[in-house]
Design an enzyme around this catalytic site. Structure first.
Site, PDB file in Angstrom:
ATOM      1  N   GLU A 102      83.467 -50.310   9.489  1.00 27.02           N
ATOM      2  CA  GLU A 102      83.509 -50.006   8.073  1.00 27.02           C
ATOM      3  C   GLU A 102      83.337 -48.501   7.865  1.00 27.02           C
ATOM      4  OE1 GLU A 102      80.685 -49.525   5.537  1.00 27.02           O
ATOM      5  OE2 GLU A 102      82.403 -49.242   4.195  1.00 27.02           O
ATOM      6  N   ASP A 105      76.819 -51.583   9.031  1.00 26.13           N
ATOM      7  CA  ASP A 105      75.428 -51.157   9.005  1.00 26.13           C
ATOM      8  C   ASP A 105      74.499 -52.347   8.836  1.00 26.13           C
ATOM      9  OD1 ASP A 105      75.702 -48.451   9.432  1.00 26.13           O
ATOM     10  OD2 ASP A 105      76.201 -48.069   7.321  1.00 26.13           O
ATOM     11  N   ASP A 146      72.366 -53.055   6.813  1.00 26.21           N
ATOM     12  CA  ASP A 146      71.753 -53.085   5.480  1.00 26.21           C
ATOM     13  C   ASP A 146      72.493 -54.096   4.605  1.00 26.21           C
ATOM     14  OD1 ASP A 146      74.141 -51.901   4.920  1.00 26.21           O
ATOM     15  OD2 ASP A 146      73.317 -49.901   4.548  1.00 26.21           O
ATOM     16  N   ASP A 196      74.726 -53.741   2.215  1.00 20.89           N
ATOM     17  CA  ASP A 196      76.169 -53.527   2.132  1.00 20.89           C
ATOM     18  C   ASP A 196      76.869 -53.999   3.394  1.00 20.89           C
ATOM     19  OD1 ASP A 196      76.000 -52.501  -0.355  1.00 20.89           O
ATOM     20  OD2 ASP A 196      76.001 -50.390   0.270  1.00 20.89           O
TER      21      ASP A 196
END
Ligand code: 28G
Length: 642
Positions: free
Chosen positions: A429, A506, A508, A510
């Site tokens: 991403e 990641d 996290d 998102d």
């Protein structure tokens, strides 16, 4: 406790050979030695207690994950018989040391068929460091104990030693899985809980208590579902917009008990699950075909009767009629047969006949009295038929365009090798992480495909939108095997260009969101990729700890850090926190996410779609730790699912 030296008479020799066979090839008996196989031990024991419930003698089962890593299962049934058996051994010992059907994975065919308890008990026994059993029966508590399947308690006049008196009855088993056998010996509470909840839905008269006492906690939850599979369907639909109430049919035909519950929601797919004798049939089978055929016929004839279909109109297809349907079909069969090796598809022809018969009898009875519901369901079918027709058109025109434009692929940084079994593609991403990954990778066998921005949520988009999306087209072309969807299958796994498709996002919120969207895409349009185990998620570490003395190590989540702090209380160390993939330099990226020797991956599996109609529940990961040994410990750290 009086322990006996390992002395066995001749009659027990073949018993030991049988259990030895289980230890030699555990996968044959419990499927695998991964966490899935480990959890299976609990289900084998619980199933015996459920059988005692089905026999009509038990309504309460307790399952406890103990702090020492063992598991305790107890029931309030009659207690396993303890009397001397013909072979001069207490009946309980025979149950726990003989392989009743031996050989094939899952002796499901033999379960729940009237008094055939104890099929899996000896397998669990053989794969446990120890197994302890207490049986309350005939006014006494009888005791037995095994190590790696071998009896470890001296009999008293050929009978089990007695620990005390009681007026109660029941069986209580405590066992510790053998770390020599299993890759991990930590049960997954999430998975066990969901299986127990499912068992409670399928057996409305049963109460199941689950406790987790590990890590010095003490959580407890009770499952009791008096509404049975009606409650199950309601639970699966709890986050959806319901269009009908759950509808329920039940009947007995030729000794086969049939139960069906279904409900329509405002969604564009069907979710239909089949159970035979409390066992989930992942690939469906005759009970489901019987249900589908009969239901399609009944509804098409209603559609003509009330004028939704005119004389010239073709019938609704089965999928049209099931558009938006969530259903559970549960049958009890005295002699279930399964198709193929995996035993996940019911094969009895009479199951199809019986389910059809019950549906043919009861559906008209219901719909004659509930015309509004009938109209809602036929409305869903009409909507589906319309979408089907436009989709077919859109797909045909796109497939012709594709021939010309699908082969160029600007953003893919491909690898050199064309040996698919060695190649990997990383879906990364963001352009900056994509750039670092291109520098860091081993270009011999690692390809990088950067994707930008948000991925289309395919659950909410029609097929023409999906195929028009640039990121999705790039992925389809790169993988090389096309796609499949509800009305056609152009997917060919043999054309896959990469053994591993690795999602790199990641750690996290998102990142998790992007991961979910990608997995949803694969699940809906390329499910074989997941089914055949080609899809992975990279797990970049969150931290690196570097002690002032000794080697550094990566930590994958905050729990791991907390644990590290606890165990290294009086040591000094430097803590590095990784913010995101985009902020790692190529060396760090290589070390943490690309290098097979040091990286951590999760392989995505399709879990049983039970108790979760949303994608996040259907897909689950199993850890694939790096090759190097010391990282093995991290497999536990990275365990998200406890
Ligand atoms: C707590 C953990 C798992 C069980 C029973 C009860 C009986 C039984 C189990 O019989 C097969 C049939 C008779 C010897 C049956 C008790 C008939 C009369 C039982 C369990 C072999 C085994 N009384 N409860 N097995 N018998 N619970 N819970 O395993 O001849 S297994």
């Amino acid at each position: 406790m009086a322990r006996k030296k390992e002395i066995y008479d001749e009659s027990s020799i073949h018993v030991l050979e049988g259990l030895e066979a289980v230890r030699m090839r555990p996968g044959m008996y419990i499927g695998s030695t991964s966490r899935k196989g480990l959890n299976h031990l609990i289900y084998e024991i619980v199933d015996n207690a459920v059988d005692e419930h089905l026999a009509g003698f038990c309504d309460h089962i307790e399952v406890t994950l103990e702090n020492d890593g063992s598991c305790t299962v107890s029931d309030n049934g009659r207690g396993i018989p303890v009397g001397m058996h013909e072979k001069g051994v207490p009946a309980e010992r025979l149950v726990y040391t003989t392989l009743h059907a031996g050989g094939k994975f899952d002796n499901e065919a033999y379960k729940t068929s009237g008094g055939l308890h104890g099929v899996g008990s000896s397998v669990v026994n053989a794969l446990s460091t120890y197994l302890d059993i207490k049986i309350k029966r005939d006014g006494a508590i009888h005791h037995d104990h095994y190590r790696q399947g071998k009896p470890d308690l001296e009999l008293v006049n050929g009978l089990l030693p007695i620990m005390g008196k009681t007026r109660e009855t029941g069986t209580c088993v405590n066992f510790l899985p053998d770390p020599e056998i299993f890759d991990t010996v930590r049960f997954s509470a999430t998975e066990v809980r969901s299986r127990l909840h499912e068992t409670a839905y399928l057996n409305p008269g049963l109460t199941i208590v689950f406790r987790d006492r590990r890590d010095d906690k003490n959580s407890e939850i009770t499952y009791h579902e008096p509404d049975g599979i009606i409650g199950y369907v309601r639970e699966m639909n709890k986050n959806e917009e319901a269009l009908t109430e759950p509808i329920y049919f039940r009947g007995i035909d030729e000794g086969i008990t049939v139960e069906v519950a279904f409900q329509y929601v405002n969604e564009f797919h069907e979710n239909i699950m089949g159970y035979c004798n409390n066992i989930f049939n992942a690939d469906g089978g005759t009970h489901l075909t019987g249900f589908k055929t009969a239901f399609t016929m009944v509804m098409n004839s209603y559609a003509r009767e009330i004028g939704v279909l005119k004389d010239k109109d073709p019938n609704f297809t089965g999928p049209d009629i099931r558009n938006g349907m969530t259903a559970v079909v549960s049958i009890k069969h005295p002699d279930p047969r399964f198709e193929g090796q995996t035993k996940t598809k019911l094969d009895n022809a009479d199951a199809s006949k019986s389910v059809s018969k019950i549906v043919n009898e009861q559906a008209p009875h219901y719909f004659d009295r509930n015309l509004d519901t009938l109209k809602v369901i036929l409305g869903c079918a009409e909507k589906s038929a319309k979408i089907r027709k436009t989709s077919e058109k859109a797909k045909n025109s796109l497939l012709t365009k594709q021939k010309y434009s699908f082969d160029t692929n600007g953003k893919l940084a491909n690898c050199i090798s064309r040996d698919a079994s060695k190649c990997e593609i990383f879906i990364v991403e963001g352009d900056s992480a994509g750039g670092s990954a291109k520098t860091a990778r081993d270009r011999n066998y690692q390809a990088i495909l950067p994707i930008r921005g948000k991925i289309l949520n395919v659950e909410k988009a029609s097929i023409d939108k999906v195929l028009a999306n640039a990121e999705i087209r790039t992925m389809i072309t790169s993988f090389g095997c096309g796609f499949s969807e509800g009305y056609g299958n152009d997917f060919d796994i043999t054309k896959l260009r990469y053994d591993k498709i690795i999602i790199m996002a990641d750690a996290d919120v998102d990142g998790a969101h992007i991961g979910t969207l990608l997995l949803t895409l694969f699940y809906r349009y390329m499910p074989d990729l997941i089914r055949e185990g080609h899809v992975y998620i990279a797990m970049p570490p969150l931290y690196k700890v570097i002690p002032h003395k000794g080697e550094g190590e990566y930590l994958y989540d905050d729990n791991a850090l907390a644990r590290y702090r606890k165990t290294h209380r009086d040591q000094k160390f430097t803590l590095q926190r990784y913010k995101g993939l985009g902020e790692m330099d190529p060396d760090q990226l290589w070390e943490t996410t690309l290098n097979p020797e040091t990286r951590m991956l999760r392989r995505i599996e399709i879990a049983d779609p039970r108790l979760s109609s949303d994608i996040t529940g259907v897909l689950m990961g199993t850890d694939v730790p790096p090759r190097r040994d010391f990282i093995y410990e991290h497999a536990r750290d990275a365990e998200l699912d406890v």
